[in-house]
Design a protein around this motif. Structure first.
Motif, mmCIF file in Angstrom:
data_model
loop_
_atom_site.group_PDB
_atom_site.id
_atom_site.type_symbol
_atom_site.label_atom_id
_atom_site.label_comp_id
_atom_site.label_asym_id
_atom_site.label_seq_id
_atom_site.Cartn_x
_atom_site.Cartn_y
_atom_site.Cartn_z
ATOM 1 N N LEU A 136 -96.418 6.376 -98.643
ATOM 2 C CA LEU A 136 -97.840 6.396 -99.026
ATOM 3 C C LEU A 136 -98.750 6.466 -97.800
ATOM 4 N N HIS A 137 -98.328 7.280 -96.827
ATOM 5 C CA HIS A 137 -99.094 7.474 -95.588
ATOM 6 C C HIS A 137 -99.369 6.150 -94.861
ATOM 7 N N GLY A 138 -98.402 5.229 -94.983
ATOM 8 C CA GLY A 138 -98.519 3.959 -94.263
ATOM 9 C C GLY A 138 -99.340 2.902 -94.965
ATOM 10 N N LYS A 139 -99.749 3.152 -96.204
ATOM 11 C CA LYS A 139 -100.584 2.197 -96.921
ATOM 12 C C LYS A 139 -99.849 0.865 -97.157
ATOM 13 N N LEU A 140 -98.529 0.941 -97.296
ATOM 14 C CA LEU A 140 -97.725 -0.268 -97.541
ATOM 15 C C LEU A 140 -97.117 -0.836 -96.260
ATOM 16 N N PHE A 141 -97.384 -0.183 -95.137
ATOM 17 C CA PHE A 141 -96.686 -0.532 -93.893
ATOM 18 C C PHE A 141 -96.977 -1.963 -93.439
ATOM 19 N N HIS A 142 -98.239 -2.335 -93.385
ATOM 20 C CA HIS A 142 -98.640 -3.653 -92.886
ATOM 21 C C HIS A 142 -98.677 -4.656 -94.036
ATOM 22 N N VAL A 143 -97.744 -5.615 -94.029
ATOM 23 C CA VAL A 143 -97.700 -6.658 -95.057
ATOM 24 C C VAL A 143 -98.048 -7.996 -94.407
ATOM 25 N N ARG A 144 -99.059 -8.653 -94.952
ATOM 26 C CA ARG A 144 -99.475 -9.949 -94.402
ATOM 27 C C ARG A 144 -98.661 -11.070 -95.057
ATOM 28 N N CYS A 145 -98.169 -11.961 -94.243
ATOM 29 C CA CYS A 145 -97.321 -13.059 -94.727
ATOM 30 C C CYS A 145 -98.077 -13.931 -95.727
ATOM 31 N N CYS A 146 -97.556 -14.010 -96.934
ATOM 32 C CA CYS A 146 -98.197 -14.759 -98.015
ATOM 33 C C CYS A 146 -98.267 -16.252 -97.689
ATOM 34 N N ALA A 147 -97.176 -16.804 -97.160
ATOM 35 C CA ALA A 147 -97.155 -18.232 -96.829
ATOM 36 C C ALA A 147 -98.187 -18.556 -95.752
ATOM 37 N N ASP A 148 -98.370 -17.643 -94.804
ATOM 38 C CA ASP A 148 -99.346 -17.866 -93.733
ATOM 39 C C ASP A 148 -100.772 -17.825 -94.283
ATOM 40 N N ILE A 149 -101.053 -16.882 -95.184
ATOM 41 C CA ILE A 149 -102.390 -16.805 -95.795
ATOM 42 C C ILE A 149 -102.676 -18.089 -96.583
ATOM 43 N N LEU A 150 -101.676 -18.554 -97.312
ATOM 44 C CA LEU A 150 -101.829 -19.784 -98.085
ATOM 45 C C LEU A 150 -102.129 -20.962 -97.160
ATOM 46 N N ASN A 151 -101.462 -20.997 -96.015
ATOM 47 C CA ASN A 151 -101.703 -22.042 -95.026
ATOM 48 C C ASN A 151 -103.136 -21.983 -94.498
ATOM 49 N N LEU A 152 -103.601 -20.775 -94.159
ATOM 50 C CA LEU A 152 -104.968 -20.607 -93.661
ATOM 51 C C LEU A 152 -105.991 -20.996 -94.724
ATOM 52 N N LEU A 153 -105.677 -20.644 -95.955
ATOM 53 C CA LEU A 153 -106.567 -20.914 -97.078
ATOM 54 C C LEU A 153 -106.800 -22.419 -97.251
ATOM 55 N N VAL A 154 -105.689 -23.192 -97.241
ATOM 56 C CA VAL A 154 -105.810 -24.637 -97.437
ATOM 57 C C VAL A 154 -106.399 -25.312 -96.197
ATOM 58 N N GLN A 155 -106.041 -24.814 -95.010
ATOM 59 C CA GLN A 155 -106.617 -25.371 -93.776
ATOM 60 C C GLN A 155 -108.141 -25.253 -93.810
ATOM 61 N N ASP A 156 -108.628 -24.101 -94.287
ATOM 62 C CA ASP A 156 -110.079 -23.911 -94.411
ATOM 63 C C ASP A 156 -110.681 -24.948 -95.354
ATOM 64 N N GLY A 157 -109.998 -25.197 -96.465
ATOM 65 C CA GLY A 157 -110.474 -26.172 -97.432
ATOM 66 C C GLY A 157 -110.494 -27.586 -96.859
ATOM 67 N N LEU A 158 -109.420 -27.946 -96.140
ATOM 68 C CA LEU A 158 -109.328 -29.285 -95.551
ATOM 69 C C LEU A 158 -110.409 -29.537 -94.507
ATOM 70 N N SER A 159 -110.847 -28.445 -93.850
ATOM 71 C CA SER A 159 -111.893 -28.594 -92.830
ATOM 72 C C SER A 159 -113.210 -29.085 -93.425
ATOM 73 N N GLU A 160 -113.360 -28.915 -94.751
ATOM 74 C CA GLU A 160 -114.582 -29.344 -95.428
ATOM 75 C C GLU A 160 -114.558 -30.818 -95.832
ATOM 76 N N ILE A 161 -113.374 -31.440 -95.767
ATOM 77 C CA ILE A 161 -113.282 -32.848 -96.208
ATOM 78 C C ILE A 161 -112.728 -33.737 -95.100
ATOM 79 N N VAL A 162 -113.012 -33.380 -93.865
ATOM 80 C CA VAL A 162 -112.528 -34.148 -92.709
ATOM 81 C C VAL A 162 -112.951 -35.611 -92.799
ATOM 82 N N ASP A 163 -114.189 -35.852 -93.212
ATOM 83 C CA ASP A 163 -114.699 -37.221 -93.295
ATOM 84 C C ASP A 163 -113.935 -38.062 -94.313
ATOM 85 N N ILE A 164 -113.448 -37.414 -95.379
ATOM 86 C CA ILE A 164 -112.729 -38.129 -96.432
ATOM 87 C C ILE A 164 -111.332 -38.549 -95.962
ATOM 88 N N ILE A 165 -110.646 -37.662 -95.256
ATOM 89 C CA ILE A 165 -109.258 -37.946 -94.854
ATOM 90 C C ILE A 165 -109.162 -38.612 -93.479
#
Length: 313
Positions: A136-165
């Protein structure tokens, strides 16, 4: 060894080295033979760093052979000195592909979500597309790691509740600093007939390490109160409101932990599970965004932004 086997002869360092390289070359030929009969290979690569000076890149090949058997083989584990620019990463990766004779057979490449990986994959894609046609002309070539995205996603969320934890995190940090404190804490836990558990500080790069700290601390919330009576230097005791908020956060993050464990499996294929787990995360975020608590709304809002950035479409 001579006590066990009187006739044992010591093997020199040089001989051991020769045996290791000989075994490696034999196994390498076997994998090369498998790759030679394979049309398409998917590659996963990751860079592991320790401090400022030590860093290694691992390159793994995933493919299906002519008998429809799924294979996973580590092709390289090499030292990559800094600077870790996209050009450097690309050169190391392409050299590995050429060495194994699969530069014309690469189907996809899976990487973590870092800027140098984006650059490296873009250059590699241009290099490979110049010689052969990518799917597909390289459209599928670059795959982003799902586990890493999930990690970044939750890290972003945790940054909003630093005072709580913060108080819970500082409480655990206070305990693990000295063995004597841990012994006092364990003794109180025994008196309350609670199971013994070792607290470990989070590593800072994996969100679920923070989740494990919070959920473990919740089990011992009654111990922390009694521990304060025995240690005047302990000033981080969470309030009842803190514990209630941490409990709600842990309940919400429990599902993310389950999904992380599923998609981080190494002994079974995970791509077939990806969409189902992704949908469950999307559903969870949508439901949690309606939460009346301000801190939960702020955390989930940040996570939804990250989710949409990578998976919105």
């Amino acid at each position: 060894m001579r006590t066990i086997t009187p006739y044992y002869q010591n093997v020199s360092r040089a001989t051991t080295r020769k045996y290791c390289f000989s075994a490696y070359e034999i196994e390498k030929k076997k994998v090369k033979a498998l790759l030679k009969d394979t049309d398409k290979v998917s590659v996963t690569t990751n860079l592991w760093k320790y401090g400022q000076h030590i860093s290694y890149m691992v390159v793994t090949a995933h493919f299906v052979d002519s008998e429809w058997k799924l294979h996973k083989h580590t092709l390289n584990f090499c030292d990559v000195p800094p600077p870790h620019t996209g050009v450097v990463i690309c050169d190391v990766l392409q050299k590995c592909l050429v060495e194994w004779g699969i530069e014309d057979n690469v189907w996809t490449i899976v990487v973590d979500n870092t800027s140098y990986n984006d650059v490296a994959v873009r250059i590699l894609k241009d290099n490979l597309a110049y010689k052969n046609s990518l799917a597909l002309h390289g459209k599928l070539f670059h795959v982003r790691c799902c586990a890493d995205i999930l990690n970044l996603l939750v890290q972003d969320g945790l940054s909003e509740i630093v005072d709580i934890i913060k108080n819970v995190h500082e409480s655990v940090k206070h305990l693990v600093a000295y063995k004597s404190r841990c012994l006092i804490f364990s003794e109180i836990a025994k008196q309350l007939k609670l199971p013994s558990k070792k607290f470990l500080l989070d590593c800072g790069i994996r969100w679920n390490a923070t989740y494990f700290i919070l959920s473990a601390a919740l089990e011992f919330k009654d111990v922390f109160h009694r521990y304060q009576q025995r240690d005047s230097s302990y000033i981080y005791l969470p309030s009842e409101d803190d514990w209630q908020e941490v409990k709600e956060v842990c309940y919400f993050l429990e599902e993310f932990n389950k999904v992380t464990n599923v998609i981080s499996g190494t002994e079974y294929p995970t791509s077939n599970l990806f969409l189902l787990e992704l949908h469950s995360i999307k559903k969870l975020l949508d439901e949690a965004h309606e939460n009346e608590n301000i801190y939960m709304k702020a955390m989930v809002g940040k996570m939804k932004c990250k989710f949409d950035k990578y998976w919105g479409d």
